[in-house]
Write an enzyme that holds these catalytic residues in place. Structure first.
Site, PDB file in Angstrom:
ATOM      1  N   CYS A   2       0.820  -1.211   0.000  1.00 32.46           N
ATOM      2  CA  CYS A   2       0.000   0.000   0.000  1.00 32.46           C
ATOM      3  C   CYS A   2       0.855   1.263   0.000  1.00 32.46           C
ATOM      4  O   CYS A   2       1.992   1.261   0.459  1.00 32.46           O
ATOM      5  CB  CYS A   2      -0.879   0.013   1.245  1.00 32.46           C
ATOM      6  SG  CYS A   2      -1.823  -1.484   1.450  1.00 32.46           S
ATOM      7  N   ARG A  27       4.896   0.519  -6.304  1.00 33.79           N
ATOM      8  CA  ARG A  27       4.868  -0.316  -5.101  1.00 33.79           C
ATOM      9  C   ARG A  27       3.964  -1.530  -5.271  1.00 33.79           C
ATOM     10  O   ARG A  27       4.050  -2.476  -4.499  1.00 33.79           O
ATOM     11  CB  ARG A  27       4.363   0.515  -3.916  1.00 33.79           C
ATOM     12  CG  ARG A  27       5.348   1.561  -3.455  1.00 33.79           C
ATOM     13  CD  ARG A  27       4.769   2.373  -2.331  1.00 33.79           C
ATOM     14  NE  ARG A  27       4.406   1.535  -1.207  1.00 33.79           N
ATOM     15  CZ  ARG A  27       5.149   1.365  -0.131  1.00 33.79           C
ATOM     16  NH1 ARG A  27       6.297   1.979  -0.028  1.00 33.79           N
ATOM     17  NH2 ARG A  27       4.755   0.599   0.860  1.00 33.79           N
ATOM     18  N   TRP A  74      -2.971  -2.618  -1.551  1.00 34.44           N
ATOM     19  CA  TRP A  74      -2.530  -3.940  -1.991  1.00 34.44           C
ATOM     20  C   TRP A  74      -3.275  -4.921  -1.093  1.00 34.44           C
ATOM     21  O   TRP A  74      -3.011  -4.988   0.106  1.00 34.44           O
ATOM     22  CB  TRP A  74      -1.018  -4.042  -1.804  1.00 34.44           C
ATOM     23  CG  TRP A  74      -0.376  -5.264  -2.366  1.00 34.44           C
ATOM     24  CD1 TRP A  74      -0.054  -5.508  -3.664  1.00 34.44           C
ATOM     25  CD2 TRP A  74       0.082  -6.411  -1.628  1.00 34.44           C
ATOM     26  NE1 TRP A  74       0.563  -6.734  -3.787  1.00 34.44           N
ATOM     27  CE2 TRP A  74       0.660  -7.311  -2.556  1.00 34.44           C
ATOM     28  CE3 TRP A  74       0.065  -6.771  -0.274  1.00 34.44           C
ATOM     29  CZ2 TRP A  74       1.210  -8.534  -2.178  1.00 34.44           C
ATOM     30  CZ3 TRP A  74       0.614  -7.996   0.094  1.00 34.44           C
ATOM     31  CH2 TRP A  74       1.169  -8.854  -0.860  1.00 34.44           C
ATOM     32  N   ASN A 100      -1.640   1.956   6.005  1.00 30.96           N
ATOM     33  CA  ASN A 100      -0.722   0.916   5.510  1.00 30.96           C
ATOM     34  C   ASN A 100      -0.411  -0.013   6.669  1.00 30.96           C
ATOM     35  O   ASN A 100      -0.193   0.470   7.787  1.00 30.96           O
ATOM     36  CB  ASN A 100       0.605   1.530   5.047  1.00 30.96           C
ATOM     37  CG  ASN A 100       0.503   2.154   3.683  1.00 30.96           C
ATOM     38  OD1 ASN A 100      -0.564   2.185   3.094  1.00 30.96           O
ATOM     39  ND2 ASN A 100       1.623   2.653   3.192  1.00 30.96           N
ATOM     40  N   GLY A 101      -0.314  -1.307   6.412  1.00 29.31           N
ATOM     41  CA  GLY A 101       0.036  -2.245   7.489  1.00 29.31           C
ATOM     42  C   GLY A 101      -1.092  -3.230   7.719  1.00 29.31           C
ATOM     43  O   GLY A 101      -1.999  -3.363   6.885  1.00 29.31           O
ATOM     44  N   GLU A 488      20.679 -14.711  -8.065  1.00 29.73           N
ATOM     45  CA  GLU A 488      20.102 -13.392  -8.357  1.00 29.73           C
ATOM     46  C   GLU A 488      19.507 -13.356  -9.778  1.00 29.73           C
ATOM     47  O   GLU A 488      18.426 -12.802  -9.990  1.00 29.73           O
ATOM     48  CB  GLU A 488      21.173 -12.309  -8.152  1.00 29.73           C
ATOM     49  CG  GLU A 488      20.773 -10.890  -8.520  1.00 29.73           C
ATOM     50  CD  GLU A 488      19.534 -10.354  -7.801  1.00 29.73           C
ATOM     51  OE1 GLU A 488      19.051 -10.996  -6.859  1.00 29.73           O
ATOM     52  OE2 GLU A 488      19.033  -9.298  -8.229  1.00 29.73           O
ATOM     53  N   LYS A 492      15.576 -12.620 -10.657  1.00 28.94           N
ATOM     54  CA  LYS A 492      15.136 -11.570 -11.602  1.00 28.94           C
ATOM     55  C   LYS A 492      14.193 -12.157 -12.640  1.00 28.94           C
ATOM     56  O   LYS A 492      13.156 -11.602 -12.943  1.00 28.94           O
ATOM     57  CB  LYS A 492      16.326 -10.996 -12.354  1.00 28.94           C
ATOM     58  CG  LYS A 492      17.136  -9.817 -11.963  1.00 28.94           C
ATOM     59  CD  LYS A 492      16.616  -8.660 -11.268  1.00 28.94           C
ATOM     60  CE  LYS A 492      15.934  -8.888  -9.968  1.00 28.94           C
ATOM     61  NZ  LYS A 492      16.584  -8.456  -8.774  1.00 28.94           N
ATOM     62  N   GLU A 495      10.695 -13.126 -11.210  1.00 27.11           N
ATOM     63  CA  GLU A 495       9.918 -11.947 -10.806  1.00 27.11           C
ATOM     64  C   GLU A 495       9.184 -11.293 -11.961  1.00 27.11           C
ATOM     65  O   GLU A 495       8.021 -10.945 -11.847  1.00 27.11           O
ATOM     66  CB  GLU A 495      10.873 -10.868 -10.273  1.00 27.11           C
ATOM     67  CG  GLU A 495      11.179 -10.924  -8.836  1.00 27.11           C
ATOM     68  CD  GLU A 495      11.963  -9.698  -8.416  1.00 27.11           C
ATOM     69  OE1 GLU A 495      11.411  -8.883  -7.697  1.00 27.11           O
ATOM     70  OE2 GLU A 495      13.133  -9.556  -8.819  1.00 27.11           O
ATOM     71  N   HIS A 511      23.122 -34.336  -8.090  1.00 25.74           N
ATOM     72  CA  HIS A 511      22.508 -34.905  -6.886  1.00 25.74           C
ATOM     73  C   HIS A 511      20.989 -34.802  -6.907  1.00 25.74           C
ATOM     74  O   HIS A 511      20.351 -34.839  -5.860  1.00 25.74           O
ATOM     75  CB  HIS A 511      23.101 -34.226  -5.645  1.00 25.74           C
ATOM     76  CG  HIS A 511      24.577 -34.435  -5.534  1.00 25.74           C
ATOM     77  ND1 HIS A 511      25.133 -35.593  -5.057  1.00 25.74           N
ATOM     78  CD2 HIS A 511      25.608 -33.657  -5.926  1.00 25.74           C
ATOM     79  CE1 HIS A 511      26.452 -35.511  -5.123  1.00 25.74           C
ATOM     80  NE2 HIS A 511      26.771 -34.338  -5.653  1.00 25.74           N
ATOM     81  N   LYS A 608       7.155  -3.278  -4.119  1.00 23.81           N
ATOM     82  CA  LYS A 608       8.539  -2.798  -4.064  1.00 23.81           C
ATOM     83  C   LYS A 608       9.123  -2.914  -2.676  1.00 23.81           C
ATOM     84  O   LYS A 608      10.231  -3.379  -2.491  1.00 23.81           O
ATOM     85  CB  LYS A 608       8.602  -1.350  -4.556  1.00 23.81           C
ATOM     86  CG  LYS A 608      10.014  -0.753  -4.550  1.00 23.81           C
ATOM     87  CD  LYS A 608      10.930  -1.482  -5.513  1.00 23.81           C
ATOM     88  CE  LYS A 608      12.336  -0.946  -5.514  1.00 23.81           C
ATOM     89  NZ  LYS A 608      13.273  -1.886  -6.172  1.00 23.81           N
TER      90      LYS A 608
HETATM   91  O1  M6R Z   1      14.095  -2.977   0.240  1.00 22.35           O
HETATM   92  P1  M6R Z   1      14.800  -4.269   0.477  1.00 22.35           P
HETATM   93  O2  M6R Z   1      16.171  -4.288  -0.125  1.00 22.35           O
HETATM   94  O3  M6R Z   1      14.858  -4.668   1.919  1.00 22.35           O
HETATM   95  O4  M6R Z   1      13.945  -5.361  -0.268  1.00 22.35           O
HETATM   96  C1  M6R Z   1      14.256  -6.717  -0.159  1.00 22.35           C
HETATM   97  C2  M6R Z   1      13.514  -7.542  -1.177  1.00 22.35           C
HETATM   98  O5  M6R Z   1      12.133  -7.420  -0.990  1.00 22.35           O
HETATM   99  C3  M6R Z   1      13.852  -7.112  -2.604  1.00 22.35           C
HETATM  100  O6  M6R Z   1      15.219  -7.182  -2.856  1.00 22.35           O
HETATM  101  C4  M6R Z   1      13.111  -8.026  -3.623  1.00 22.35           C
HETATM  102  O7  M6R Z   1      13.609  -9.313  -3.557  1.00 22.35           O
HETATM  103  C5  M6R Z   1      13.237  -7.432  -5.026  1.00 22.35           C
HETATM  104  N1  M6R Z   1      11.955  -7.366  -5.640  1.00 22.35           N
HETATM  105  C6  M6R Z   1      14.104  -8.223  -5.911  1.00 22.35           C
HETATM  106  O8  M6R Z   1      14.183  -7.708  -7.193  1.00 22.35           O
END
Ligand code: M6R
Length: 613
Positions: A2, A27, A74, A100-101, A488, A492, A495, A511, A608
């Site tokens: 949110c 976000r 959200w 928010n929360g 990583e 990516k 996502e 394995h 985000k």
């Molecule tokens: O703001 P932060 O670095 O703490 O966020 C951590 C993860 O939520 C963030 O890196 C997430 O994995 C990304 N969407 C990856 O691209």
């Protein structure tokens, strides 16, 4: 997650609020709404769907109030719908709230309110808040100017969970009351007007002067002043912080998507992060770190704790600390760490990495270490964020605002900063020879140019993306640092392309996972460690034999092999190779997502910054 925006001043609030919501779209959200006050009456417009949808609602242009609150939701409690969208009002339409929360005890509060005659229009946890405020307002004997604030405080006293809340009241059209706990809120000060937001980019076009609200702190925001109160409503002064972000940096700057822009910003982000912290032949400086040599000598374990991409950056930092400082390092997922009983004492150093500085699990994991008397260092991109205010020491990446959900420039800047931190420790501790350190420094200084070179040659990656974008599964393989990059790269890809992908330490393939390799499956190998070239090639050979299509990212000259695609990247120190080898993988995820026609910047289900558990 949110997003919150608020405005009070002389201008019409509606366009400012809508623009703020648009700036927060990254976000992730599924409904949006705003409330303003005009002629002592609260007007609410809200609906499910995008902010553009809200902007086209009938009557929205007629909202002329100069005070207002707004929200992107959200969905957590209740599906995305007009009824569940914020703002929510109390039964008498006197108070409007955005939140928010998560209110964990909302069932109990709802029952309490229903017993007192209140009814509910939504399935949300939030709707209890305006009604509780109304309840306390009615039951409060105060008859003064503070009655509104006291009612908010009494309501908040009953809430369990996390919240950042904005409240307006038709009876007090000259003020907005806000409070937070475990969810961010900033107040932007300008001339004769004030702004509120959950994230700086929403109000960056209007001001660079911000107050960062603390947990359990209240603020009453008027057109010309803001008053701050602690949890017992004792008034106090608060220092303002100047955030030197360029408002244009939060725009797309001619790029098709934020993610692409941010990938291309990496040379600058790395340069800015290195900044003036070191020069060749001189010791690295971290002015904000006031750690004695004696303390550093006594550290017997380092925990690096983070989530998602930030944790993947931590994985790259582990071998740097271990090699240069001879201190064992464990890298942990924050959501696990916070519920374990990690071995922490005053000789343990805990380093927390978070781009946003607002990730709920990372903050909780930090609080745990503090409670056990360990020293804590936050690595963040956002000055004044929650994590930096909790930690004993904070150091910053200077990547500029990262808007795309998929983290790119934050990752490479985090890896650079963690490496520099390890160099700084090593220099204080004298546990590593000067040549190794100087060689690393030279290589760090060369990184921005090497990233630039990589970004000039994207055609091969584009071609590969076109070939594989219809795939259902992909595998990423690597050894050592190349394995961290595989993790990583795989994150990516899933996502933003929704392709199922797995990252494996290349030697682990036999394995179990090799059972999944069949004709036409795509396998991406990363080979940058000169000592492990043959081993990695053998692992890839095993998948080629079973019909896999392969892409290899390498800085080594490989013998004649049967790889389908090879992307050559510049050489660098092996400890730094992830900063270069991740670039083609970021681009691969990006172009695959584009080929599939997906929303690169706002992938489904993701937010985000993850400010709830
Ligand atoms: O703001 P932060 O670095 O703490 O966020 C951590 C993860 O939520 C963030 O890196 C997430 O994995 C990304 N969407 C990856 O691209």
């Amino acid at each position: 997650m949110c997003g919150i925006v608020g405005y009070i001043g002389e201008k019409k609030a509606q366009p400012i609020l809508i623009n703020g919501l648009l700036a927060l779209e990254y976000r992730g959200y599924d409904s949006a709404g705003i409330a303003t006050i005009e002629d002592n009456k609260i007007q609410v417009k809200k609906d499910k769907g995008r902010v553009n949808n809200l902007y086209n609602l009938e009557g929205i242009q007629d909202l002329n109030g100069t005070i207002g609150i707004a929200h992107t939701r959200w969905a957590t409690h209740g599906k995305p719908s007009m009824e569940n969208a914020h703002p929510h009002m109390d039964n008498s339409n006197t108070f409007a709230v955005v939140h928010n929360g998560i209110i964990e005890n909302y069932h109990e509060l709802r029952d309490f309110l229903m017993q007192n005659g209140y009814t509910f229009l939504s399935e949300t946890d939030t709707e209890v808040i305006p009604n509780l405020i109304h309840y306390h307002f009615e039951h409060n004997v105060l008859e003064n100017n503070d009655k509104f604030l006291y009612a908010v405080k009494s309501a908040v006293n009953q809430l369990k969970g996390s919240y950042a809340i904005e409240v307006i009241s038709s009876l007090y059209p000259d003020r907005i009351v806000v409070v937070r706990k475990d969810s961010p809120l900033v107040i932007g000060k300008s001339n004769g007007e004030n702004y509120i937001a959950s994230d700086i980019p929403a109000i960056l076009p209007y001001t660079k002067d911000f107050y960062f609200l603390d947990d359990n702190e209240f603020a009453v925001i008027y057109q010309n002043k803001t008053e701050f109160y602690d949890a017992s409503l004792v008034k106090h002064n608060k220092a303002i912080k100047n955030i030197d972000w360029d408002a244009n940096a939060a725009g797309k700057d001619g790029f098709e998507d934020y993610m692409l822009k941010e990938i291309f910003e990496q040379p600058t982000a790395i340069r800015e992060t290195v900044g003036s912290r070191f020069h060749l032949g001189e010791k690295c400086t971290f002015e904000d770190l006031n750690l004695s040599k004696e303390y550093l000598q006594n550290i017997h374990r380092i925990y690096i704790v983070a989530c998602g991409t930030a944790m993947n950056a931590g994985l790259v930092g582990k071998p740097v600390f271990e090699k240069l400082c001879k201190i064992p390092v464990e890298v942990n997922i924050a959501s696990e760490f916070r519920y374990q009983d990690p071995l922490i004492d005053e000789n343990t150093l805990c380093i927390y990495i978070s781009q946003s500085g607002e990730t709920a699990d990372t903050i909780a994991a930090l609080k745990l270490a503090k409670a056990k008397n360990a020293k804590t260092i936050a690595i963040s991109n956002v000055i004044g964020s929650s994590i930096t205010r909790e930690a004993d020491y904070s150091i910053y990446t200077h990547a500029g605002p990262e808007i795309a959900v998929a983290s790119t420039k934050a990752y490479t800047s985090q890896v650079v900063l963690v490496t520099m931190l390890a160099i700084y420790f090593a220099e204080q501790l004298d546990r590593c020879d000067t040549n190794t350190i100087e060689e690393l420094k030279e290589n760090i200084l060369d990184l921005p140019t090497k990233v630039e070179t990589l970004l000039q040659n994207v055609n091969e990656i584009k071609r590969f993306a076109k070939k594989v974008y219809t795939q259902k599964d992909m595998f990423f393989l690597g050894r050592g640092n190349d394995y961290s990059v595989a993790l990583e790269g795989s994150l990516k890809l899933k996502e933003i392309s929704y392709i199922h992908s797995e990252a494996y330490a290349a030697g682990e393939l036999k394995h179990g996972p090799i059972a999944l390799i069949e004709n036409g499956v795509t396998v991406i190998g990363i080979i940058t460690n000169p000592d492990l070239v043959e081993k990695s090639i053998s692992n890839l050979q095993e998948v080629i034999t079973r019909g896999a299509r392969t892409l290899v990212i390498t800085n080594q000259s490989l013998p004649n092999t049967h790889f389908d695609f090879v992307i050559n990247i510049p050489e660098t120190h092996p400890l730094l190779s992830p900063i270069l080898s991740i670039i083609p993988l970021q681009l691969l995820a990006y172009y695959i997502s584009k080929n599939k026609g997906l929303d690169v910047d706002k992938p489904r289900n993701l937010a985000k910054s993850v400010t709830v558990e």
